[in-house]
Design a protein around this motif. Structure first.
Motif, PDB file in Angstrom:
ATOM      1  N   LYS A  21     -25.877  29.748   1.475  1.00 43.99           N
ATOM      2  CA  LYS A  21     -24.832  29.444   0.679  1.00 43.99           C
ATOM      3  C   LYS A  21     -24.196  30.564  -0.038  1.00 43.99           C
ATOM      4  O   LYS A  21     -22.826  30.860   0.040  1.00 43.99           O
ATOM      5  N   THR A  22     -25.112  31.526  -0.390  1.00 50.52           N
ATOM      6  CA  THR A  22     -24.894  32.842  -1.087  1.00 50.52           C
ATOM      7  C   THR A  22     -23.958  33.828   0.083  1.00 50.52           C
ATOM      8  O   THR A  22     -23.030  34.599  -0.203  1.00 50.52           O
ATOM      9  N   LYS A  58     -20.564  32.476   0.681  1.00 51.13           N
ATOM     10  CA  LYS A  58     -19.769  32.651  -0.266  1.00 51.13           C
ATOM     11  C   LYS A  58     -19.275  33.845  -0.257  1.00 51.13           C
ATOM     12  O   LYS A  58     -17.928  34.103  -0.876  1.00 51.13           O
ATOM     13  N   PRO A  69     -16.936  34.166   3.703  1.00 50.79           N
ATOM     14  CA  PRO A  69     -16.609  32.651   4.227  1.00 50.79           C
ATOM     15  C   PRO A  69     -16.199  32.603   5.567  1.00 50.79           C
ATOM     16  O   PRO A  69     -16.448  31.532   6.305  1.00 50.79           O
TER      17      PRO A  69
END
Length: 471
Positions: free
Chosen positions: A53-54, A57, A60
């Protein structure tokens, strides 16, 4: 070093170095992705998801690396189907945008084939669970109505005896591992397939971008990956009524179609060992087993198992299906021992080359403990046919309910737990059940062989009817 570690399956040296490097540069995308993948392989799902997810983020639009990320959501406790679909649809939209799927003007002809041209696409046409489940379907399907095409994304050097068997059961076999996605799409479209069934989903060796482009009139997901793929051009997902509830259909991008009993059926092993409990091994202890892939052993599973193993007279047999991976074994052991369980209670078995030797290992156990939220499938079939009951957990989506469907199809609802406490209570009641061997054992095998789990004749008829209806 990260790249090399995946070749050698040795992670103990690279993990601390990667973490140290990451602390110095927390925006290095290669380090972040490396940590996500290392944790993924070791079975540290929450850490893996955190780093993935990092990564996305910061970047993207990045497509590479999303297969392990999205598929890992199936392994992780606390991830809902809604959250899975959000990430899945996001990934699918990135791929479809890159491929300009909406601008593709290709049209299939309306000309009918003499038979329904039914193709299966997989990288697992070898000694693998997918092929064991597929074999009887290919053998028993009505060849007057169906022309069978196998599209193999397996390197020719990795093909084995089961590959050769599958070749003899197909009308056409194509090795396509060296094709680019664009060339493979063109080639598959030239075959004029009526229906293409994808057996890979997001697993290793998939051809996701080919499916996203569309290479058959009808495209279906089945067997090898038990969840949605999120792409517009996958039309159907084959399930059963135990796996997806009527009010949940909107949580899958494909149209869900239901087989009447179970979503897959296995031909009984050709060599089926006798149910002959290893009395010396079982003496003075109650033995649980779980031969599921170590990566399925979630933190929640370990917490629940630890409560069961507080009884000093219990032991747990573990056996990993992955070749190599000493570090992942040690990682699982470390997590279990951190819950106060004694090391002598955890026994690791080595991988067996022959299926009959593997099946014989179930004679060393009283009861099989299922993993969750990602339950076993092949291992549950194996345990049951060897007379070993499987304690499973209720799920919330297709993937997590596979254990439920297996137990319901053999009328073993009493071994479906409603929650963690119920799982522990049911396990403890099995420990104290003096008539355990009378209830299960050979009786369970006989019941299993007559059930939808192993009734491949009935399954093939149900499958044919489903395909006719779609066609």
């Amino acid at each position: 070093m990260i790249a090399v570690s995946f070749k050698t399956k040795v992670f103990k040296d690279v993990m601390p170095l990667t973490l140290k490097a990451y602390e110095k540069n927390k925006n290095d995308l290669k380090l972040i992705e490396g940590l996500a993948r290392l944790h993924f392989y070791l079975g540290n799902r929450s850490d893996s998801i955190k780093f993935f997810k990092t990564l996305y983020k910061i970047k993207p639009e990045k497509i590479e690396g999303r297969f392990p990320f999205v598929s890992s959501l199936n392994y992780s406790s606390g991830v809902s189907q809604e959250e899975y679909m959000k990430e899945c649809l996001n990934f699918a939209s990135l791929v479809e945008k890159k491929l300009k799927v909406d601008d593709d003007k290709f049209e299939f002809t309306n000309k009918k084939n003499k038979k329904i041209k039914l193709a299966f696409l997989s990288a697992d046409f070898k000694t693998h669970s997918v092929s064991h489940f597929l074999k009887d379907l290919l053998k028993k399907i009505d060849r007057n109505s169906f022309e069978l095409v196998l599209i193999s994304n397996l390197d020719i050097i990795d093909q084995d005896d089961l590959s050769q068997t599958l070749k003899t059961l197909s009308d056409e076999w194509y090795d396509i591992a060296t094709y680019t996605d664009e060339n493979l799409t063109t080639f598959l479209r030239s075959l004029k397939l009526d229906i293409l069934i994808d057996l890979s989903g997001f697993t290793y060796g998939n051809r996701f971008e080919v499916l996203a482009r569309r290479c058959a009139k009808i495209q279906i997901g089945w067997l090898g990956y038990n969840n949605s793929l999120g792409i517009k051009n996958l039309d159907y997902l084959i399930s059963d009524n135990n796996l997806i509830k009527p009010n949940e259909l909107s949580l899958y991008s494909e149209k869900v179609i239901f087989l009447p009993n179970i979503w897959n059926s296995l031909s009984p092993p050709e060599i089926l060992p006798d149910i002959k409990k290893d009395s010396e091994f079982l003496k003075d202890n109650f033995i649980f087993c779980s031969f599921n892939n170590f990566q399925k052993i979630s933190d929640r599973t370990i917490n629940v198992w630890a409560q069961i193993l507080k009884n000093d007279k219990t032991k747990l047999l573990l056996k990993n299906s992955l070749i190599g991976g000493e570090d992942i074994k040690n990682n699982v052991l470390k997590k279990i021992l951190s819950k106060g369980i004694k090391e002598e209670q955890i026994l690791f078995l080595e991988r067996e080359k022959k299926i009959e030797d593997h099946l014989n290992l179930y004679n060393k156990a009283h009861v099989a403990l299922d993993t969750f939220p990602y339950p076993g499938v092949t291992t549950s079939y194996e345990a049951i046919v060897m007379g070993v009951p499987v304690l499973t957990m209720q799920g919330f989506n297709f993937n997590s309910r596979c254990g439920e469907s297996i137990n319901k199809n053999i009328n073993m609802d009493e071994l479906i737990s409603s929650d963690d406490d119920d799982y522990v209570a049911k396990a403890k009641s099995l420990i104290s059940d003096e008539k355990l061997n009378e209830k299960y054992g050979i009786k369970l095998r006989d019941k299993a062989l007559k059930s939808p789990l192993f009734d491949t004749d009935k399954f093939v008829k149900d499958f044919e009817n489903l395909i006719y209806e779609i066609y």
